[in-house]
Structure formats: C-alpha cells, structure tokens
Design a protein around this motif. Structure first.
Motif, PDB file in Angstrom:
ATOM      1  N   UNK A 199       8.112  16.852 -19.715  1.00 15.21           N
ATOM      2  CA  UNK A 199       7.735  17.482 -18.461  1.00 15.21           C
ATOM      3  C   UNK A 199       7.042  16.450 -17.582  1.00 15.21           C
ATOM      4  N   UNK A 200       7.373  16.409 -16.289  1.00 17.53           N
ATOM      5  CA  UNK A 200       6.667  15.481 -15.408  1.00 17.53           C
ATOM      6  C   UNK A 200       5.178  15.816 -15.372  1.00 17.53           C
ATOM      7  N   UNK A 201       4.347  14.776 -15.378  1.00 14.90           N
ATOM      8  CA  UNK A 201       2.908  15.016 -15.306  1.00 14.90           C
ATOM      9  C   UNK A 201       2.230  13.938 -14.481  1.00 14.90           C
ATOM     10  N   UNK A 202       1.208  14.368 -13.758  1.00 12.50           N
ATOM     11  CA  UNK A 202       0.364  13.498 -12.954  1.00 12.50           C
ATOM     12  C   UNK A 202      -1.067  13.864 -13.307  1.00 12.50           C
ATOM     13  N   UNK A 203      -1.766  12.935 -13.966  1.00 11.12           N
ATOM     14  CA  UNK A 203      -3.127  13.196 -14.422  1.00 11.12           C
ATOM     15  C   UNK A 203      -4.078  12.159 -13.853  1.00 11.12           C
ATOM     16  N   UNK A 204      -5.241  12.623 -13.413  1.00 17.18           N
ATOM     17  CA  UNK A 204      -6.294  11.718 -12.957  1.00 17.18           C
ATOM     18  C   UNK A 204      -7.125  11.347 -14.176  1.00 17.18           C
ATOM     19  N   UNK A 205      -7.132  10.059 -14.527  1.00 18.72           N
ATOM     20  CA  UNK A 205      -7.896   9.604 -15.686  1.00 18.72           C
ATOM     21  C   UNK A 205      -9.308   9.191 -15.304  1.00 18.72           C
ATOM     22  N   UNK A 206      -9.471   8.658 -14.080  1.00 17.62           N
ATOM     23  CA  UNK A 206     -10.793   8.217 -13.621  1.00 17.62           C
ATOM     24  C   UNK A 206     -10.790   8.147 -12.104  1.00 17.62           C
ATOM     25  N   UNK A 207     -11.961   8.340 -11.526  1.00 20.34           N
ATOM     26  CA  UNK A 207     -12.170   8.148 -10.094  1.00 20.34           C
ATOM     27  C   UNK A 207     -13.419   7.304  -9.945  1.00 20.34           C
ATOM     28  N   UNK A 208     -13.436   6.411  -8.919  1.00 18.98           N
ATOM     29  CA  UNK A 208     -14.577   5.515  -8.802  1.00 18.98           C
ATOM     30  C   UNK A 208     -14.719   4.987  -7.381  1.00 18.98           C
ATOM     31  N   UNK A 209     -15.949   4.600  -7.041  1.00 16.58           N
ATOM     32  CA  UNK A 209     -16.217   3.902  -5.793  1.00 16.58           C
ATOM     33  C   UNK A 209     -16.096   2.418  -6.097  1.00 16.58           C
ATOM     34  N   UNK A 210     -15.129   1.761  -5.468  1.00 15.27           N
ATOM     35  CA  UNK A 210     -14.936   0.333  -5.666  1.00 15.27           C
ATOM     36  C   UNK A 210     -15.803  -0.458  -4.692  1.00 15.27           C
ATOM     37  N   UNK A 211     -15.917   0.042  -3.455  1.00 12.39           N
ATOM     38  CA  UNK A 211     -16.716  -0.630  -2.436  1.00 12.39           C
ATOM     39  C   UNK A 211     -17.206   0.418  -1.451  1.00 12.39           C
ATOM     40  N   UNK A 212     -18.482   0.345  -1.118  1.00 18.76           N
ATOM     41  CA  UNK A 212     -19.064   1.241  -0.123  1.00 18.76           C
ATOM     42  C   UNK A 212     -20.033   0.429   0.714  1.00 18.76           C
ATOM     43  N   UNK A 213     -19.823   0.458   2.014  1.00 22.37           N
ATOM     44  CA  UNK A 213     -20.684  -0.285   2.925  1.00 22.37           C
ATOM     45  C   UNK A 213     -21.013   0.601   4.112  1.00 22.37           C
ATOM     46  N   UNK A 214     -22.287   0.667   4.458  1.00 14.73           N
ATOM     47  CA  UNK A 214     -22.717   1.387   5.658  1.00 14.73           C
ATOM     48  C   UNK A 214     -23.627   0.456   6.442  1.00 14.73           C
ATOM     49  N   UNK A 215     -23.305   0.273   7.711  1.00 18.73           N
ATOM     50  CA  UNK A 215     -24.113  -0.579   8.575  1.00 18.73           C
ATOM     51  C   UNK A 215     -24.460   0.188   9.841  1.00 18.73           C
ATOM     52  N   UNK A 216     -25.709   0.077  10.233  1.00 17.25           N
ATOM     53  CA  UNK A 216     -26.166   0.632  11.499  1.00 17.25           C
ATOM     54  C   UNK A 216     -26.962  -0.467  12.192  1.00 17.25           C
TER      55      UNK A 216
END
Length: 168
Positions: A21-38
């Motif tokens: 059966x076709x399957x699509x599973x999320x094994x992990x999620x992550x923030x690789x880069x986050x930048x906030x500038x003001x």
C-alpha cells in the motif's frame, strides 16, 4: 474465478506476494534555521497609521536520504518594511524527514514538492507567527500556500529554460 474485491488491505495478490500500500509517513520535523531581525527596534515598534509592506518568499527543496526516506525543507522569508525602513526580517528553514513507499515513480516529485510541504506548512506558519509576536510585532499569519501551483510553475520555468538551451 472468484473476485477478490473484498480482500483485506495488504492481502496477497495472485503471486502470493503482499500488495504494498502506498504510504507517506513523517518521521521527524525540525527547525534547521531560524532568524529574526528587527534592525530599527525599538523605533520600528511604534504604531503607524497604515500597514507596512510585507514581502514573502517560499521555496521547497528535497534530498534523498535513502531509497525510501527524504529530507524536505520548506524555506519561508518574510520582510516587513515601511517606506525605506525595514521593520523586521524573518527567515525559517523548516524540515521534515519523510518515509515514502509504494508510489509509482512518476508520483514522487509531486509528493515531495506538494504533499510534503503541505504537511510541514502549518507548523512553519506557527513558528513565523510566534517569532514576529516575540519580536514585538503582531503575529504574522501567512496565508495558505498553493504548493501544487508552485510546483506547476517551477516545471513550466524548467521546461522554458530547457527549450532555450536547445535553441541556442
């Protein structure tokens, strides 16, 4: 010969092999880069009589990790400015590792560049909203993104570039 329409999912096919059966599973999620500038804070936080201009850029990349696992990165950039002043600039690269199996090869690119980012987007949207709120601004709630249209546009651009190379 008897019909096998009511056979349970994953039942053996005529060769005795289990149909995958076709399957699509999320094994992990992550923030690789986050930048906030003001860069103009605290002056950039003062109230204004009209809304700032906000430019948003979206990109999707996918890399194979194995024959069934893929790393998909959703890159979101948002820059708010008022006149010539940059109020804030936020960049997020949000990734997911997906296990994809049982799909025909011709479906792999749409899955990687449409379905996977569609699954990642709500989480990335929340991170952007929190980052702008934590930066002292109202939360930036990104509108839903049509990843299917983005994918079709990218394919059309690639085909146009390929035809230009052949003509030259």
């Amino acid at each position: 010969m008897a019909s096998n329409e009511n056979a349970p999912t994953g039942a053996a096919n005529g060769n005795g092999n289990a149909a995958q059966q076709p399957s699509l599973n999320v094994l992990a999620q992550y923030v690789k880069d986050l930048s906030f500038e003001s860069p103009g804070a605290p002056n950039s936080l003062r109230g204004r009589d009209k809304a700032p201009g906000i430019a948003i850029n979206v990109n999707v990349n996918a890399n194979p990790l194995s024959d069934k696992q893929f790393d998909v990165n959703l890159t979101l950039n948002a820059k708010a400015s008022f006149d010539q002043e940059v109020l804030f600039n936020v960049e997020l690269v949000y990734g997911g590792v997906f296990n994809i199996s049982g799909f025909p090869q011709e479906h792999m690119l749409p899955i990687l560049f449409i379905e996977c980012p569609r699954l990642l987007f709500p989480f990335a949207r929340q991170i952007i909203a929190e980052a702008t709120r934590n930066g002292g601004f109202p939360p930036l709630m990104l509108d839903p993104i049509d990843f299917a249209q983005m994918f079709q546009q990218k394919l059309a651009e690639d085909q146009a570039a390929a035809s230009k190379v052949q003509v030259s």
